[in-house]
Design an enzyme around this catalytic site. Structure first.
Site, mmCIF file in Angstrom:
data_model
loop_
_atom_site.group_PDB
_atom_site.id
_atom_site.type_symbol
_atom_site.label_atom_id
_atom_site.label_comp_id
_atom_site.label_asym_id
_atom_site.label_seq_id
_atom_site.Cartn_x
_atom_site.Cartn_y
_atom_site.Cartn_z
ATOM 1 C CE LYS A 178 -3.803 -2.496 2.086
ATOM 2 N NZ LYS A 178 -4.518 -2.933 3.291
ATOM 3 C CD GLN A 210 -3.341 -4.503 6.456
ATOM 4 O OE1 GLN A 210 -3.195 -3.546 5.701
ATOM 5 N NE2 GLN A 210 -4.037 -5.569 6.105
ATOM 6 C CG ASP A 241 -9.555 -0.285 5.030
ATOM 7 O OD1 ASP A 241 -9.278 -0.556 3.842
ATOM 8 O OD2 ASP A 241 -8.849 -0.626 5.996
#
Ligand code: NAD
Length: 282
Positions: A50, A94, A117
């Site tokens: 990422k 994460q 997200d």
């Protein structure tokens, strides 16, 4: 006959180029905070990828690494600081988190406008209501994008989803419904999975079970989207037996090179959207 390969890597590269072009042409200062708690090997790889993708598009990334023993409160304090940091437009924590930290509590702490997200209740709720102006979860958005950019008709098709997780199964079911597919959701308690998957015009598999779907479970001419990721000695494998299914399907995503790169591309797209919304740029 061999299936058409839905090339997520190439489509993701095109999306990243579009993002880069927009950032440059509008001179947008865009920042993504990536938070990793602990030392899960797979998570480290995802975070690294990422961060690398950010640098390819002109998004500035800020990485925060917390010890596996970090207290929930420490993470919540970090999120609070990031929520109030004007250089940060997207916050990604994460998952999975160590078991002593509540993912729901952490996700709820992120400002919904920075929730790139798309996991918080506000963004998920908007998806449920059929709204389009929100930060939508990246993997399901990536699946819709791969289908649309490959000119695959969704409206009126029978879509079967294998899996009902909050990050893939449920949101992709809602998005396929929004695209006017007739949607069936299956899960670990579903009886006779094959009788349902073999009716799918579009089969989306996110079960987290290596090579669960074999050729006998795929309708001839179906479109197959394999979300699964399994690290094996032979490299990455999916939830679908690719060699078999690709002989039956009309089109199929490979693993690697299918949904995975699309997830990252959509994360970057969400970060750009968050920055434009926060900075009030058209
Ligand atoms: P999860 O474990 O949270 O959910 C799996 C779902 O599959 C559950 O709802 C369960 O009921 C269902 N399931 C399990 N076994 C089944 C069976 N035998 N038959 C039918 N349904 C079954 O997993 P997740 O987070 O949704 O991820 C699924 C897979 O996708 C994993 O392999 C994960 O690594 C991968 N993944 C990939 C990406 C990507 O970017 N490519 C993103 C997220 C997840």
């Amino acid at each position: 006959m061999s299936a058409f390969i839905l090339d997520g890597k190439a489509i993701a590269a095109a999306i990243k180029q579009e993002i880069k072009d927009e950032i440059e042409s509008k001179n947008i200062k865009c920042g993504l905070a990536v938070v990793l708690v602990g030392d899960d090997e797979a998570s480290k790889v995802y975070v690294k990828n990422k961060i690398k993708a950010c640098s390819q598009t002109g998004i500035k990334s800020y990485a925060y690494y917390l010890q596996p023993t970090a207290e929930e409160n420490e993470l919540l304090q970090l999120i609070d600081a990031l929520n109030n940091d004007s250089n940060i437009h997207g916050i990604l924590v994460q998952l999975p988190l160590p078991s002593h930290i509540s993912p729901n509590k952490v996700i709820s702490a992120i400002n919904p406008k920075k929730d790139v997200d798309g996991f918080c209740a506000q963004n998920m709720g908007k998806l449920f209501l059929g709204e389009t102006d929100m930060l939508a979860p990246c993997t399901p958005s990536g699946i819709i994008e791969i289908l649309k950019r490959s000119n695959i008709e969704i409206s009126g098709k029978n879509a079967v989803i294998v899996g009902r997780s909050n990050i893939v199964g449920k949101p992709i079911a809602l998005m396929m419904l929004r695209e006017n597919a007739t949607v069936t959701i299956t899960h670990s308690k579903t009886k006779d999975l094959k009788s349902i998957t073999s009716l799918a015009d579009i089969l989306i598999v996110a079960a987290g079970k290596r090579e669960l779907i074999d050729a006998s479970m795929v309708k001839k001419g179906a479109v197959v989207v394999d979300v699964g990721i399994h690290r094996t000695e032979q490299g990455l494998k999916g939830d679908v037996k690719f060699d078999e299914a690709s002989k039956i399907a009309q089109a199929i995503t490979p693993v690697p090179g299918g949904v995975g790169p699309m997830t990252i591309a959509m994360l970057l797209k969400n970060t750009l959207k968050a920055a434009k919304d926060l900075l009030e740029i058209q």
